[in-house]
Design a protein around this motif. Sequence first.
Motif, PDB file in Angstrom:
ATOM      1  N   ALA A 198      38.024  52.332  34.588  1.00 24.91           N
ATOM      2  CA  ALA A 198      36.649  52.596  34.992  1.00 24.91           C
ATOM      3  C   ALA A 198      36.215  53.926  34.401  1.00 24.91           C
ATOM      4  N   ALA A 199      35.300  53.868  33.437  1.00 25.95           N
ATOM      5  CA  ALA A 199      34.815  55.072  32.777  1.00 25.95           C
ATOM      6  C   ALA A 199      33.450  55.429  33.342  1.00 25.95           C
ATOM      7  N   ALA A 200      33.269  56.709  33.702  1.00 25.23           N
ATOM      8  CA  ALA A 200      32.018  57.119  34.328  1.00 25.23           C
ATOM      9  C   ALA A 200      31.758  58.598  34.076  1.00 25.23           C
ATOM     10  N   ARG A 201      30.487  58.951  34.046  1.00 29.20           N
ATOM     11  CA  ARG A 201      30.115  60.369  33.929  1.00 29.20           C
ATOM     12  C   ARG A 201      30.467  61.112  35.208  1.00 29.20           C
ATOM     13  N   THR A 202      30.467  60.408  36.341  1.00 31.41           N
ATOM     14  CA  THR A 202      30.797  61.023  37.632  1.00 31.41           C
ATOM     15  C   THR A 202      32.002  60.303  38.236  1.00 31.41           C
ATOM     16  N   PRO A 203      33.202  60.587  37.734  1.00 32.33           N
ATOM     17  CA  PRO A 203      34.392  59.862  38.196  1.00 32.33           C
ATOM     18  C   PRO A 203      34.702  60.057  39.673  1.00 32.33           C
ATOM     19  N   ALA A 204      34.228  61.139  40.274  1.00 30.54           N
ATOM     20  CA  ALA A 204      34.519  61.379  41.685  1.00 30.54           C
ATOM     21  C   ALA A 204      33.980  60.265  42.565  1.00 30.54           C
ATOM     22  N   ALA A 205      32.923  59.591  42.117  1.00 30.25           N
ATOM     23  CA  ALA A 205      32.349  58.499  42.904  1.00 30.25           C
ATOM     24  C   ALA A 205      33.320  57.343  43.062  1.00 30.25           C
TER      25      ALA A 205
END
Length: 295
Positions: free
Chosen positions: A44-51
């Motif tokens: 899962a790649a995301a700009r906000t990985p904390a989510a």
Amino acid sequence: MTAAPAAPTAARTDGRVWFITGAGRGLGRAFTEAALAAGDRVVAAARTPAALQPLADEHDDRLLVLPLDVTDRAAVHTAVDTAVRHFGRLDIVVNNAGFLAMGMIEEFDEVLARAQMDTNFFGALWVSQAVLPHLRAQGSGHIVQISSIGALGGFALTGMYSASKFALEGMSEALAAEAAAFGVKLTIVEPGGYWTDLYTTGLRTTRPLDAYAPLRAELEKQFAEASVDSLPHLAAEALMKLVDSEDPPLRLLLGGLAYDTAFDISRKRMDTWAAWEDVSRAAEQAAEAPEGYGS
């Protein structure tokens, strides 16, 4: 609104590995949850990985969360290489990262216009380029490009968004033909409206020009009256059916509004082409190359 959880599915034993961009929220989050519920493994790649931390805590052995800005080509290649090293392969790649820039074409400055293309088009291009060597080596894989109802036609207020999705689809049609020779499949998914953050935190707007105030007011009224928005888990269920298919289509419409819009626009285009057929055909006549051509 909060997405309803994906319906549980029987765990698979085929060890599929997903790479999903924009996985922190909206459709990307729903896709990630559905793949995990199916027993698959996900990057899962995301700009906000904390989510994604709650999911990571629950599925630490099957979920790899990576921070990623898809507009950074070098970072995309690094993330894909990391994913392959971690899980050993990639099977399904979902290019989902994107945002909506809303405004009249005249109102766009260079920064916002380029940002729209950099994320929605170039981001998907960089990911596609990064995963292809791995998928070619395997002789298998499925790339899913998340496009939009906005790619069916250009619409006032969302024209630059449509431009980014038109570009994505043109590139993806060519890529599908090129990748097929190596056993790699590609599908362009064209969703209608879903209750995601596309119209909230995923929305960027231009500075309005007074000249467009009457048109903007009319369009906003139309949007309010005609919008049909669904819960993201329905899109995720459709995606699971798509990737389970042995013969997936090049294009898949999601939602009745997208389906009807596609047919309406196609019929109008065909009617226009037919009405102008004589002019079209008269503009072509085989001829020898003019003297000195190409010299």
